[in-house]
Design an enzyme around this catalytic site. Structure first.
Site, PDB file in Angstrom:
ATOM      1  N   ARG A   1       0.836  -1.197   0.000  1.00 59.06           N
ATOM      2  CA  ARG A   1       0.000   0.000   0.000  1.00 59.06           C
ATOM      3  C   ARG A   1       0.874   1.251   0.000  1.00 59.06           C
ATOM      4  NH1 ARG A   1      -1.832   0.841   4.409  1.00 59.06           N
ATOM      5  NH2 ARG A   1      -1.111  -0.946   5.599  1.00 59.06           N
TER       6      ARG A   1
ATOM      7  N   TYR B   1      -1.201  -3.415  -6.927  1.00 62.86           N
ATOM      8  CA  TYR B   1      -0.919  -4.297  -5.790  1.00 62.86           C
ATOM      9  C   TYR B   1      -1.950  -4.220  -4.668  1.00 62.86           C
ATOM     10  CZ  TYR B   1       2.094  -7.249  -2.950  1.00 62.86           C
ATOM     11  OH  TYR B   1       2.614  -8.309  -2.240  1.00 62.86           O
TER      12      TYR B   1
ATOM     13  N   LYS C   1      -9.555  -2.792   1.470  1.00 65.72           N
ATOM     14  CA  LYS C   1      -9.334  -1.650   2.346  1.00 65.72           C
ATOM     15  C   LYS C   1     -10.167  -0.433   1.914  1.00 65.72           C
ATOM     16  CE  LYS C   1      -7.026  -4.061   4.989  1.00 65.72           C
ATOM     17  NZ  LYS C   1      -5.672  -4.405   5.220  1.00 65.72           N
TER      18      LYS C   1
ATOM     19  N   HIS D   1     -10.742  -3.062  11.147  1.00 65.57           N
ATOM     20  CA  HIS D   1      -9.597  -3.845  10.658  1.00 65.57           C
ATOM     21  C   HIS D   1      -9.345  -4.978  11.657  1.00 65.57           C
ATOM     22  CE1 HIS D   1      -5.061  -3.698   9.320  1.00 65.57           C
ATOM     23  NE2 HIS D   1      -5.740  -4.578   8.618  1.00 65.57           N
TER      24      HIS D   1
ATOM     25  N   SER E   1      -1.378  -3.670  10.325  1.00 64.53           N
ATOM     26  CA  SER E   1      -0.966  -4.531   9.215  1.00 64.53           C
ATOM     27  C   SER E   1       0.300  -5.306   9.574  1.00 64.53           C
ATOM     28  CB  SER E   1      -0.711  -3.674   7.977  1.00 64.53           C
ATOM     29  OG  SER E   1      -1.884  -2.966   7.654  1.00 64.53           O
TER      30      SER E   1
ATOM     31  N   CYS F   1       0.776  -7.583  11.798  1.00 61.49           N
ATOM     32  CA  CYS F   1       1.005  -7.753  13.243  1.00 61.49           C
ATOM     33  C   CYS F   1       0.278  -8.959  13.809  1.00 61.49           C
ATOM     34  CB  CYS F   1       0.612  -6.490  13.995  1.00 61.49           C
ATOM     35  SG  CYS F   1       1.739  -5.119  13.682  1.00 61.49           S
TER      36      CYS F   1
ATOM     37  N   ASP G   1      -9.125 -10.322   8.497  1.00 63.90           N
ATOM     38  CA  ASP G   1      -8.640  -8.949   8.273  1.00 63.90           C
ATOM     39  C   ASP G   1      -9.681  -7.870   8.548  1.00 63.90           C
ATOM     40  OD1 ASP G   1      -6.256  -7.449   7.405  1.00 63.90           O
ATOM     41  OD2 ASP G   1      -7.464  -6.802   5.705  1.00 63.90           O
TER      42      ASP G   1
ATOM     43  N   ARG H   1       2.734 -11.909  -0.647  1.00 59.74           N
ATOM     44  CA  ARG H   1       1.425 -12.353  -0.138  1.00 59.74           C
ATOM     45  C   ARG H   1       0.888 -13.551  -0.901  1.00 59.74           C
ATOM     46  NH1 ARG H   1      -1.351  -8.834   3.942  1.00 59.74           N
ATOM     47  NH2 ARG H   1       0.178  -7.226   4.319  1.00 59.74           N
TER      48      ARG H   1
HETATM   49  P1  GTP Z   1      -2.224  -7.812   7.328  1.00 56.17           P
HETATM   50  O1  GTP Z   1      -2.671  -8.834   6.359  1.00 56.17           O
HETATM   51  O2  GTP Z   1      -1.154  -6.916   6.775  1.00 56.17           O
HETATM   52  O3  GTP Z   1      -3.333  -7.002   7.897  1.00 56.17           O
HETATM   53  O4  GTP Z   1      -1.421  -8.579   8.499  1.00 56.17           O
HETATM   54  P2  GTP Z   1      -1.868  -9.520   9.714  1.00 56.17           P
HETATM   55  O5  GTP Z   1      -2.228  -8.669  10.885  1.00 56.17           O
HETATM   56  O6  GTP Z   1      -2.869 -10.511   9.273  1.00 56.17           O
HETATM   57  O7  GTP Z   1      -0.497 -10.231  10.107  1.00 56.17           O
HETATM   58  P3  GTP Z   1      -0.050 -11.766   9.942  1.00 56.17           P
HETATM   59  O8  GTP Z   1      -0.861 -12.705  10.773  1.00 56.17           O
HETATM   60  O9  GTP Z   1       0.047 -12.069   8.500  1.00 56.17           O
HETATM   61  O10 GTP Z   1       1.401 -11.726  10.583  1.00 56.17           O
HETATM   62  C1  GTP Z   1       2.419 -10.892  10.095  1.00 56.17           C
HETATM   63  C2  GTP Z   1       3.761 -11.347  10.578  1.00 56.17           C
HETATM   64  O11 GTP Z   1       3.781 -11.414  12.006  1.00 56.17           O
HETATM   65  C3  GTP Z   1       4.129 -12.728  10.073  1.00 56.17           C
HETATM   66  O12 GTP Z   1       5.478 -12.716   9.652  1.00 56.17           O
HETATM   67  C4  GTP Z   1       3.959 -13.603  11.278  1.00 56.17           C
HETATM   68  O13 GTP Z   1       4.818 -14.705  11.256  1.00 56.17           O
HETATM   69  C5  GTP Z   1       4.255 -12.676  12.454  1.00 56.17           C
HETATM   70  N1  GTP Z   1       3.481 -13.074  13.655  1.00 56.17           N
HETATM   71  C6  GTP Z   1       2.160 -13.387  13.708  1.00 56.17           C
HETATM   72  N2  GTP Z   1       1.786 -13.787  14.955  1.00 56.17           N
HETATM   73  C7  GTP Z   1       2.903 -13.723  15.724  1.00 56.17           C
HETATM   74  C8  GTP Z   1       3.172 -14.017  17.096  1.00 56.17           C
HETATM   75  O14 GTP Z   1       2.301 -14.425  17.877  1.00 56.17           O
HETATM   76  N3  GTP Z   1       4.455 -13.804  17.533  1.00 56.17           N
HETATM   77  C9  GTP Z   1       5.438 -13.359  16.695  1.00 56.17           C
HETATM   78  N4  GTP Z   1       6.658 -13.182  17.188  1.00 56.17           N
HETATM   79  N5  GTP Z   1       5.222 -13.095  15.375  1.00 56.17           N
HETATM   80  C10 GTP Z   1       3.982 -13.264  14.896  1.00 56.17           C
HETATM   81  C1  SPV Z   2      -2.838  -4.569   5.197  1.00 56.66           C
HETATM   82  O1  SPV Z   2      -1.898  -3.869   4.802  1.00 56.66           O
HETATM   83  O2  SPV Z   2      -3.414  -4.370   6.305  1.00 56.66           O
HETATM   84  C2  SPV Z   2      -3.311  -5.700   4.370  1.00 56.66           C
HETATM   85  C3  SPV Z   2      -2.756  -5.856   3.027  1.00 56.66           C
HETATM   86  O3  SPV Z   2      -4.181  -6.437   4.811  1.00 56.66           O
HETATM   87  S1  SPV Z   2      -3.512  -4.831   1.851  1.00 56.66           S
HETATM   88  O4  SPV Z   2      -4.671  -5.531   1.307  1.00 56.66           O
HETATM   89  O5  SPV Z   2      -2.545  -4.560   0.805  1.00 56.66           O
HETATM   90  O6  SPV Z   2      -3.969  -3.611   2.476  1.00 56.66           O
HETATM   91 MN    MN Z   3      -4.830  -5.824   6.935  1.00 56.03          MN
END
Ligand code: GTP
Ligand code: SPV
Ligand code: MN
Length: 607
Positions: A73, A215, A224, A244, A266, A268, A291, A387
């Site tokens: 983004r 993207y 979003k 979110h 994002s 996290c 999400d 992704r």
């Molecule tokens: P968006 O799709 O961007 O909104 O992200 P998201 O909030 O769904 O994050 P996602 O679950 O994809 O995790 C992002 C990164 O954080 C990945 O590299 C995970 O491996 C890492 N991660 C997720 N959960 C944990 C956790 O409990 N501990 C740690 N240390 N890392 C984590």
């Molecule tokens: C985020 O950035 O929180 C995502 C990926 O879930 S995107 O769809 O590119 O916003």
């Molecule tokens: Mn997201």
């Protein structure tokens, strides 16, 4: 389908006008069929933009490599063009809507030359559900069409539901790369330079205009742009929440079920938490969404959540059989990978996939890449924001009720971010207003999910909505307070703060995270069940008693005390930063109740 088949006269007129402005070679109305999906993929493969993956190992899967400038983004090019700048607030970019439309109309003129204009009717939420919303995206990108097939409900049944005069959110999208006569993409991901990219939202007229990026959230406009930025404005006007947030279903060993949503910025951990495999025996977690959550009050005064999406657009790096087995199984087939590395046997690889790179890879830039574990500075083979786009229905942990049009009743909201220090593993708000206060001050280390913000530094990301709120954030806080006034306290979700990311002096994570987070969910579950002897009341809210959360392997009692204590000095700094730097941004729009909470917590910390 063609334009003349459209029954909705407003829609037909809008498409006609777009076609005369953007001058594509042809116009096609998408029907959402498998044939259409396959044709989109074939087009991109023929244009050298996509690589089909090994049909034995990853059936129906394909890999895209985007332009290195178009990998996430772009927050600095994202606009909330409300009629008045004041309504966009201090956290959004604003341009006068007339001026912005003029500029973008200039960019859109002739922008689809040499390409096909696809008209994608889509539903966010189960087709026909009271909570669902219909959008129509016009795009010149077959990649976008294919991704939208997975992420939303696309096709003729959406048009049937829309009828002759139903409401839809009109969404323009162009990659911003017209083709000259005879020119072809020829393996080069089409997009426009950064200063020509615009991800624009017109909240009053509920319109989305996106230009120049192909993207993720910049281009898949249901996600979003519609489901958060425009929906947050509609939700404010109509008294509901567009957030979110992941949505999970959790069952305890007695078979009792609760639903929990969680807002983390994002990258996290939402996808990971939504698909968590509990390490605690007897507990079960199932996925409703990873999400976005739309929540409305039911007749019983509880908030019911639906997942408006139909797929997962998840972060690849870090996803492996230990961290997220359910995601790994979801993406074994019918999945689009973007910017991950390619192996010699035409499968995919990324950092922390759980095993070393098998031989020679092609990295996300299209170059040969051989793993060198001795080289600490080796550039990653997969982009950190690479992704997968996978269908939700393929997730082995998907909850059977995930498409229930009335949604699932929510017992708890979690908020959190990446905080190496100060913020404890978990704590519970004293009440709704205190919870809204804590949501409003969420901070997190910036990740790779946005292109133009410096990764690593801590920034305030209230409710994980900083890049996604379609109006003044001060009004958004007020909206949250007003939601709390709409129902009885015991019907409202309880509000919790979690932080999986505490680090020790050596920079190592203290808490192992992932499946072990089930230990924290179990405490939250019990709190929602009215258990009270498992917590102590502190200056920052209710903290678990040390023995109330069972310890995973490798976590000592001292570690537990460290991540479950009130770091008074750290919190004082936190509060001072909120008072000096965060809250003043919102001026008179910052609700007085939140200043009172700030005063109260400061007083408690100084007591
Ligand atoms: P968006 O799709 O961007 O909104 O992200 P998201 O909030 O769904 O994050 P996602 O679950 O994809 O995790 C992002 C990164 O954080 C990945 O590299 C995970 O491996 C890492 N991660 C997720 N959960 C944990 C956790 O409990 N501990 C740690 N240390 N890392 C984590
Ligand atoms: C985020 O950035 O929180 C995502 C990926 O879930 S995107 O769809 O590119 O916003
Ligand atoms: Mn997201």
């Amino acid at each position: 389908m063609e334009i003349q088949d459209l029954k909705h006269s407003g829609l037909k007129k809008w498409v006609d006008e777009a076609a005369s402005l953007m001058t594509p070679d042809a116009v096609e109305v998408c029907d959402g069929s498998q044939e259409e999906y396959d044709r989109m993929i074939k087009l991109t493969v023929d244009a050298g933009l996509a690589t089909p993956l090994n049909p034995w190992l990853l059936p129906g899967c394909v890999l895209f490599r985007s332009d290195p400038s178009d990998v996430a983004r772009v927050e600095a090019r994202t606009y909330i063009a409300s009629a008045s700048q004041h309504d966009a607030g201090p956290t959004n970019n604003w341009i006068d809507p007339d001026e912005l439309k003029k500029t973008m109309t200039g960019l859109y003129r002739g922008c689809m030359k040499g390409r096909v204009m696809y008209v994608i009717p889509f539903s966010m939420g189960p087709v026909g559900s009271d909570i669902a919303k219909i959008g129509v995206e016009i795009t010149d990108s077959p990649y976008v069409v294919a991704n939208m097939h997975i992420m939303a409900r696309v096709g003729v049944n959406v048009l049937d539901t829309l009828g002759a005069e139903g409401f839809y959110v009109p969404c323009f999208h162009s990659v911003g790369k017209p083709l000259a006569a005879g020119e072809q993409d020829n393996g080069k991901w089409p997009c426009a330079p950064l200063d020509k990219k615009y991800i624009s939202h017109f909240p009053e007229t509920r319109e989305i205009w996106s230009y120049g990026s192909g993207y993720g959230g910049n281009a898949l406009l249901g996600k979003k742009c519609l489901a958060l930025r425009i929906a947050s404005v509609i939700a404010r006007d109509e008294g509901w929440l567009a957030e979110h947030m992941l949505i999970l279903k959790i069952t305890n060993p007695k078979g009792e079920v609760k639903y929990i949503t969680g807002a983390f910025p994002s990258a996290c951990g939402k996808t990971n938490l939504a698909m968590l495999v509990p390490t605690l025996p007897g507990w079960k977690v199932e996925t409703v969404g990873d999400d976005i959550a739309w929540m409305k009050f039911g007749e019983d005064g509880r908030l019911y959540a639906i997942n408006p999406e139909a797929g997962f657009f998840g972060v690849a790096p870090g996803t492996n059989m230990d961290s997220n087995k359910n995601a790994m199984e979801t993406i074994r087939r019918n999945t689009i990978f973007t910017n991950v590395a390619l192996t010699e046997d035409k499968t995919v690889w990324w950092e922390m996939i759980g095993y070393d790179a098998p031989g020679k890879l092609i990295d996300w830039n299209g170059n040969e890449w051989v793993q060198d574990k001795g080289d600490k500075n080796q550039k990653p083979a997969a982009h950190p924001n690479s992704r997968f786009t996978g269908p939700a229905k393929q997730c082995p942990a998907i909850a059977p009720e995930w498409e229930d049009p009335k949604g699932v009743p929510i017992s708890a909201f979690l908020f959190g971010g990446r905080r190496p220090k100060t913020i404890p593993l978990v704590n519970e708000a004293k009440n709704w207003t205190h919870g809204v206060f804590m949501g409003s001050i969420v901070g997190s280390e910036v990740t790779a999910a946005a292109l133009d913000v410096k990764a690593g530094v801590i920034r305030r990301d209230p409710f994980a909505m900083l890049p996604f709120c379609g109006y003044h954030m001060g009004d958004y806080f007020k909206h949250w307070l007003s939601i709390g006034a709409k129902s009885a306290p015991d019907k409202l979700p309880k509000i919790f703060f979690v932080n999986w990311f505490r680090k020790n002096e050596a920079g190592k994570f203290i808490w192992p995270g992932y499946g072990e987070n089930s230990r924290v969910l179990a405490w939250i579950f019990d709190r929602c069940n009215g258990v009270t002897d498992n917590a102590v009341e502190t200056a920052i809210g209710f903290l678990p008693k040390i023995e109330a959360i069972s310890r995973p392997d490798g976590v000592s009692e001292a570690d537990m005390r460290e991540i479950l204590k009130v770091d008074t000095e750290g919190w004082k700094k936190e509060i001072a930063d909120v008072r000096e730097n965060h809250y003043p941004k919102f001026g008179a729009k910052l609700p007085q109740e939140l200043y009172s909470e700030l005063d109260a917590i400061e007083k408690r910390l100084n007591a």
